[in-house]
Design an enzyme around this catalytic site. Structure first.
Site, mmCIF file in Angstrom:
data_model
loop_
_atom_site.group_PDB
_atom_site.id
_atom_site.type_symbol
_atom_site.label_atom_id
_atom_site.label_comp_id
_atom_site.label_asym_id
_atom_site.label_seq_id
_atom_site.Cartn_x
_atom_site.Cartn_y
_atom_site.Cartn_z
ATOM 1 N N MET A 76 42.246 39.051 10.636
ATOM 2 C CA MET A 76 41.476 39.851 11.577
ATOM 3 C C MET A 76 40.269 40.512 10.901
ATOM 4 O O MET A 76 40.146 40.516 9.683
ATOM 5 C CB MET A 76 42.372 40.923 12.200
ATOM 6 C CG MET A 76 43.534 40.351 13.008
ATOM 7 S SD MET A 76 44.622 41.624 13.696
ATOM 8 C CE MET A 76 43.537 42.404 14.892
ATOM 9 N N HIS A 77 39.379 41.049 11.731
ATOM 10 C CA HIS A 77 38.306 41.974 11.343
ATOM 11 C C HIS A 77 37.103 41.344 10.648
ATOM 12 O O HIS A 77 36.072 41.989 10.513
ATOM 13 C CB HIS A 77 38.828 43.090 10.426
ATOM 14 C CG HIS A 77 40.082 43.760 10.875
ATOM 15 N ND1 HIS A 77 40.178 44.423 12.076
ATOM 16 C CD2 HIS A 77 41.295 43.874 10.280
ATOM 17 C CE1 HIS A 77 41.403 44.926 12.191
ATOM 18 N NE2 HIS A 77 42.094 44.599 11.122
ATOM 19 N N ASP A 232 46.341 37.415 13.471
ATOM 20 C CA ASP A 232 47.487 36.896 12.727
ATOM 21 C C ASP A 232 48.785 37.625 13.022
ATOM 22 O O ASP A 232 49.844 36.998 13.203
ATOM 23 C CB ASP A 232 47.197 36.877 11.229
ATOM 24 C CG ASP A 232 46.668 38.199 10.679
ATOM 25 O OD1 ASP A 232 46.592 39.199 11.428
ATOM 26 O OD2 ASP A 232 46.325 38.238 9.484
#
Length: 483
Positions: A76-77, A232
């Site tokens: 992520m991110h 995830d």
């Protein structure tokens, strides 16, 4: 057959499930992280694409020909910045990058309602503050930005030609109104962006396009639908049946995550608890996030000359839990829950002439367990009750580490068959839902239990003073923040 692809930090994993939910094939390909400066963490988006193709092509061709849908999961991110030609303008800035702490303060100051809108405190790992950093430090790059994608969604673009994301992954950008499950114009505007710069949002079970003919031909797969998928952790939760309110899991991957499904938006930003959308409709989740978990095991194995994680676990077991004074602070990439401290770094304390590789290894296992336990306490402070945790990720392979974690948490750990497959398993199940429909609770079922590790009263007693020493040590290693 349904294919799930997980774009991880250390590698890409591809898993094929048959309609009965059994693994029919899998493949992996490695990735590396670049750290050109302290607190920086980057990857080349093209490396994701090449690793994805390599992982898929590892699977038996006869299995690939039977695939009816593809789902995506991913780290992520990560800020993947694309220009007008949809090519990356610079390396992607990853989830464990800590350079944008000043920009987090700017966001919190400029949007007093930020935590109310997003349900989260601004952290350097999130995507939005990274864009402010680029605007300030790389203005020529920022002027060229036309689209910002998350890692798995860049792979989706290469697969389908379309720009889309799911709500669970998008929640980690800090641009989403999490309660309303849509982009926030307010937060986008604070980073000089609008909805033209971000992909269309979908629930994780929805179709977002089909494989491009050239990709389908290269992979030996029909031109099948591609599901939105999930971040995830949300995808990992779907893979092991954490799809009802109150269900919880512990993910022992590169990072360590405690994930709890909720039927409503329940933020607790004061303790750095994440509150995001789930990858399934009408569900949300809370997370405590520790940035270095199994990555500490790999790091310590290299440090002590162990051949790998298995040897490190074996060494630690010879030392035994709670027998010595070494303390490990596992903040190799900073920390999120509960400290929200991008500048803190790891440390060994209490070393003496008798410290050896075995006692260092044991300290590492305990230190990660104690840091994760701090995150569990933050969830409990938010009113969340957890009576057991399903365990997934590569760290799930060690039953000895599980004993230590169960004692630190004082919660039973349930190990599921195939749980080490991780988010790719959930991505494949999201693909099945996108193609066939049905109720998520009927498709995203928990695998059979392989074993359960209950907290051992004697071990709880032995670790308690060490955990107290661990918590007392954090203020001693925290650098002064210069914002």
């Amino acid at each position: 057959m349904f294919l799930g692809i997980d774009i991880g930090t250390s590698g890409v994993k591809a898993v094929v499930l048959d309609e009965a939910g059994a693994v029919a094939g899998q493949g992996t390909a490695p990735l590396t992280v670049q750290r050109p400066q302290p607190r920086w963490s980057e990857q080349d988006p093209e490396a994701w694409w090449h690793a994805t193709t390599a992982a898929v092509l590892t699977i038996d061709p006869t299995v690939r020909r039977l695939i009816r849908g593809v789902g995506l999961a991913g780290q992520m991110h990560g800020a993947t910045l694309l220009g007008a030609d949809d090519r990356p303008l610079r390396p992607a800035i990853l989830w464990n990058d800590g350079r944008s702490d000043r920009e987090c303060l700017e966001l919190e100051t400029s949007i007093p309602s930020l935590r109310e809108i997003t349900g989260n405190i601004a952290m350097p790992g999130f995507t939005a503050p990274k864009l402010l950093w680029v605007r300030k430090n790389e203005p020529d790059v920022f002027k060229q930005v036309r689209t910002v994608l998350l890692p798995k969604d860049y792979v989706r673009l290469r697969m389908t030609g379309g720009k889309a994301s799911d709500l669970s992954d998008a929640s980690g950008t800090l641009w989403v109104d999490v309660a309303a499950r849509r982009w926030s114009d307010t937060v986008l505007a604070a980073t000089d962006l609008d909805e033209r710069a971000v992909p269309r949002l979908f629930e994780g079970t929805e179709q977002t396009g089909t494989l491009r003919p050239d990709v389908a031909e290269q992979w030996g797969i029909p031109a099948v639908p591609v599901a939105a998928g999930g971040g995830d952790n949300a995808a990992g939760a779907a893979g092991v049946g954490v799809v009802r309110p109150g269900n919880a899991l512990l993910s022992l991957g590169t990072s360590g995550v405690i994930f709890v499904a909720t039927d409503q938006f329940r933020p607790n930003p004061a303790r750095a608890v994440h509150a995001f959308c789930h990858c399934l409709p009408q569900l949300w989740h809370q997370m405590s996030v520790h940035l270095s978990a199994a990555s500490c095991i790999d790091w310590a194995a290299r440090l002590t000359g162990a051949s790998g994680a298995a040897e490190l676990f074996a060494r630690a077991e010879t030392a035994g839990p709670g027998n010595r004074g070494e303390i490990f602070l596992p903040y190799l990439s900073g920390e999120r829950t509960p400290h929200n401290d991008a500048r803190v770094r790891g440390a060994f304390l209490g070393l003496d002439n008798d410290t050896d590789p075995a006692t260092l290894s044991q300290a590492v296992l305990e230190g990660v367990a104690f840091a994760l336990a701090d995150g569990l306490d933050a969830l409990r402070d938010a009113g969340t009750s957890i009576d057991r945790l399903s365990v997934i990720g590569g760290g799930a392979r060690s039953g000895y580490w599980g004993r230590i974690i169960a004692a630190a948490f004082e919660v039973p750990l349930v190990y599921l068959q195939g749980g080490e497959v991780g988010p790719a398993l959930g991505a494949a199940r999201l693909a099945q839902l996108a193609v066939e429909g049905g109720a998520p609770v009927d498709i995203c079922v928990a695998p059979p239990i392989a074993r359960q590790i209950d907290p051992e009263p004697l071990l709880i007693e032995r670790l308690a003073p060490r955990r107290a020493a661990f918590r007392d040590a954090y203020p001693r290693i925290t650098p002064k923040k210069e914002l």
